[in-house]
Design a protein around this motif. Structure first.
Motif, mmCIF file in Angstrom:
data_model
loop_
_atom_site.group_PDB
_atom_site.id
_atom_site.type_symbol
_atom_site.label_atom_id
_atom_site.label_comp_id
_atom_site.label_asym_id
_atom_site.label_seq_id
_atom_site.Cartn_x
_atom_site.Cartn_y
_atom_site.Cartn_z
ATOM 1 N N VAL A 1 7.860 11.048 -13.527
ATOM 2 C CA VAL A 1 9.121 10.464 -13.102
ATOM 3 C C VAL A 1 9.293 10.468 -11.596
ATOM 4 N N SER A 2 8.601 11.363 -10.900
ATOM 5 C CA SER A 2 8.835 11.486 -9.474
ATOM 6 C C SER A 2 7.782 10.771 -8.632
ATOM 7 N N LYS A 3 6.706 10.288 -9.248
ATOM 8 C CA LYS A 3 5.635 9.659 -8.477
ATOM 9 C C LYS A 3 6.009 8.237 -8.091
ATOM 10 N N GLU A 4 5.820 7.919 -6.805
ATOM 11 C CA GLU A 4 6.114 6.577 -6.350
ATOM 12 C C GLU A 4 5.065 5.599 -6.880
ATOM 13 N N LEU A 5 5.507 4.393 -7.175
ATOM 14 C CA LEU A 5 4.589 3.367 -7.675
ATOM 15 C C LEU A 5 3.942 2.667 -6.486
ATOM 16 N N THR A 6 3.083 3.412 -5.801
ATOM 17 C CA THR A 6 2.469 2.936 -4.563
ATOM 18 C C THR A 6 1.453 1.825 -4.778
ATOM 19 N N ARG B 1 -15.019 -1.683 4.109
ATOM 20 C CA ARG B 1 -13.824 -0.951 4.547
ATOM 21 C C ARG B 1 -13.232 -0.131 3.395
ATOM 22 N N LEU B 2 -13.242 -0.718 2.195
ATOM 23 C CA LEU B 2 -12.750 0.015 1.027
ATOM 24 C C LEU B 2 -13.632 1.232 0.764
ATOM 25 N N ALA B 3 -14.946 1.054 0.847
ATOM 26 C CA ALA B 3 -15.885 2.157 0.623
ATOM 27 C C ALA B 3 -15.665 3.280 1.621
ATOM 28 N N GLU B 4 -15.429 2.933 2.877
ATOM 29 C CA GLU B 4 -15.217 3.942 3.914
ATOM 30 C C GLU B 4 -14.005 4.818 3.603
ATOM 31 N N GLU B 5 -12.934 4.190 3.161
ATOM 32 C CA GLU B 5 -11.711 4.952 2.881
ATOM 33 C C GLU B 5 -11.871 5.834 1.647
ATOM 34 N N ILE B 6 -12.518 5.335 0.607
ATOM 35 C CA ILE B 6 -12.709 6.135 -0.602
ATOM 36 C C ILE B 6 -13.684 7.280 -0.340
ATOM 37 N N GLN B 7 -14.759 7.009 0.387
ATOM 38 C CA GLN B 7 -15.706 8.067 0.720
ATOM 39 C C GLN B 7 -15.011 9.171 1.517
ATOM 40 N N SER B 8 -14.146 8.778 2.442
ATOM 41 C CA SER B 8 -13.453 9.738 3.291
ATOM 42 C C SER B 8 -12.554 10.672 2.484
ATOM 43 N N GLN C 1 -9.945 14.742 -12.810
ATOM 44 C CA GLN C 1 -8.612 14.414 -12.304
ATOM 45 C C GLN C 1 -8.569 14.474 -10.783
ATOM 46 N N LYS C 2 -9.241 15.467 -10.215
ATOM 47 C CA LYS C 2 -9.290 15.586 -8.754
ATOM 48 C C LYS C 2 -10.000 14.393 -8.133
ATOM 49 N N LEU C 3 -11.108 13.996 -8.746
ATOM 50 C CA LEU C 3 -11.827 12.823 -8.263
ATOM 51 C C LEU C 3 -10.939 11.584 -8.336
ATOM 52 N N ALA C 4 -10.230 11.438 -9.446
ATOM 53 C CA ALA C 4 -9.365 10.274 -9.649
ATOM 54 C C ALA C 4 -8.286 10.199 -8.577
ATOM 55 N N VAL C 5 -7.688 11.323 -8.276
ATOM 56 C CA VAL C 5 -6.631 11.367 -7.250
ATOM 57 C C VAL C 5 -7.179 10.924 -5.899
ATOM 58 N N LYS C 6 -8.343 11.427 -5.537
ATOM 59 C CA LYS C 6 -8.910 11.103 -4.231
ATOM 60 C C LYS C 6 -9.377 9.653 -4.147
ATOM 61 N N ILE C 7 -9.902 9.126 -5.239
ATOM 62 C CA ILE C 7 -10.287 7.720 -5.244
ATOM 63 C C ILE C 7 -9.059 6.835 -5.056
ATOM 64 N N CYS C 8 -7.987 7.175 -5.739
ATOM 65 C CA CYS C 8 -6.739 6.417 -5.603
ATOM 66 C C CYS C 8 -6.159 6.558 -4.202
ATOM 67 N N GLU D 1 -5.292 3.532 -1.590
ATOM 68 C CA GLU D 1 -4.006 3.407 -0.901
ATOM 69 C C GLU D 1 -4.196 3.375 0.614
ATOM 70 N N ASN D 2 -5.045 4.257 1.129
ATOM 71 C CA ASN D 2 -5.305 4.296 2.570
ATOM 72 C C ASN D 2 -5.877 2.968 3.058
ATOM 73 N N TYR D 3 -6.786 2.409 2.265
ATOM 74 C CA TYR D 3 -7.384 1.122 2.623
ATOM 75 C C TYR D 3 -6.315 0.035 2.717
ATOM 76 N N ARG D 4 -5.440 -0.019 1.739
ATOM 77 C CA ARG D 4 -4.414 -1.053 1.715
ATOM 78 C C ARG D 4 -3.416 -0.891 2.863
ATOM 79 N N GLU D 5 -3.146 0.349 3.244
ATOM 80 C CA GLU D 5 -2.234 0.599 4.362
ATOM 81 C C GLU D 5 -2.897 0.303 5.708
ATOM 82 N N LYS D 6 -4.171 0.646 5.808
ATOM 83 C CA LYS D 6 -4.898 0.502 7.068
ATOM 84 C C LYS D 6 -5.313 -0.936 7.348
ATOM 85 N N TYR D 7 -5.590 -1.702 6.284
ATOM 86 C CA TYR D 7 -6.051 -3.079 6.437
ATOM 87 C C TYR D 7 -5.167 -4.033 5.635
#
Length: 239
Positions: A29-34, A149-156, A207-214, A218-224
């Motif tokens: 309920v508290s997670k933003e639909l980013t 660019r997407l790969a760079e953000e997910i790898q990071s 679950q940890k991997l999933a969070v970081k991939i997501c 998100e970082n990619y979409r914000e940055k580019y």
């Protein structure tokens, strides 16, 4: 007075428990639909007669699927629309005989393109003759700037939990080369490495991997933001 305090205490306790319950698996309920209005197709690598890499009775195809389901849940919790190329232990041909990698990849690519998604994430595990090899790594189609660019953000973001020393790499993997979707192929770790193999069997690690991939998406979409503008909308801006 004591009765009033007791009622207040019970009310607060019920509220806290309810928040914990809904944020702990049932309804976020508290997670933003980013990632609202974003569509992603997840491709769990291998399947069916093609187990991918394996150690004993631990198969890449099965772990790819488990990680993909965790990724699907995390993406959906952020508002994304998610499709999957497979949801069971079958490859695209759904045959139990005469496996054909060529047929599987043809059908896999065709299915990915049919969804017309914004992004493709193909989930895999790596393997090497040397058991000391380790680390997650993200691949992109070598001629795709957006994919890079997407790969760079997910790898990071993935490195925050995997600690991988590896860098992203351009490739000609068919699942990236032959599809129309901006995509990456994610090697989540080495099944041939005992330490990573143990982690990769853990649902909590999935679950940890999933969070970081997501987070990386998100970082990619914000940055580019220019990468996320649809062609027709971009033409409207120019006109």
């Amino acid at each position: 007075m004591k009765r009033t305090y007791l009622i207040i205490a019970i009310t607060v306790a019920v509220y806290v428990c309810t928040k914990c319950f809904y944020s702990n698996g049932m309804v976020a309920v508290s997670k933003e639909l980013t990632l609202k209005d974003v569509s992603v197709v997840i491709d769990p690598g291998h399947g069916g007669l093609d187990n991918g890499a394996s150690v004993g009775k631990i198969y890449e195809s099965e772990l790819n699927l488990k990680i993909s389901f965790a990724l699907k849940d995390e993406l959906e919790s952020r508002g994304a629309k998610v499709y999957m190329t497979r949801e069971d232990e079958q490859d695209m041909t759904k045959r139990n005989h005469h496996y054909s990698k060529q047929d599987d990849m043809y059908l896999r690519v065709k299915k990915i393109d049919s969804y017309k998604s914004d992004y493709l994430m193909s989930i895999h595990l790596n393997s090497a003759p040397a058991s000391s090899a380790w680390g997650s790594q993200v691949f992109y189609y070598k001629n795709s700037d957006k994919g890079k660019r997407l790969a760079e953000e997910i790898q990071s973001t993935m490195k925050e939990i995997t600690g991988s020393p590896k860098r992203i790499s351009g490739s000609s993997f068919r699942v990236l080369r032959a599809t129309q979707t901006v995509g990456v192929l994610i090697e989540c770790g080495f099944i041939s490495n005992a330490n990573e193999r143990g982690q990769l069997q853990s649902s909590k690690y999935h679950q940890k991997l999933a969070v970081k991939i997501c987070d990386g998406l998100e970082n990619y979409r914000e940055k580019y933001p220019e990468d996320t503008i649809k062609k027709e909308d971009f033409e409207k801006i120019l006109n």
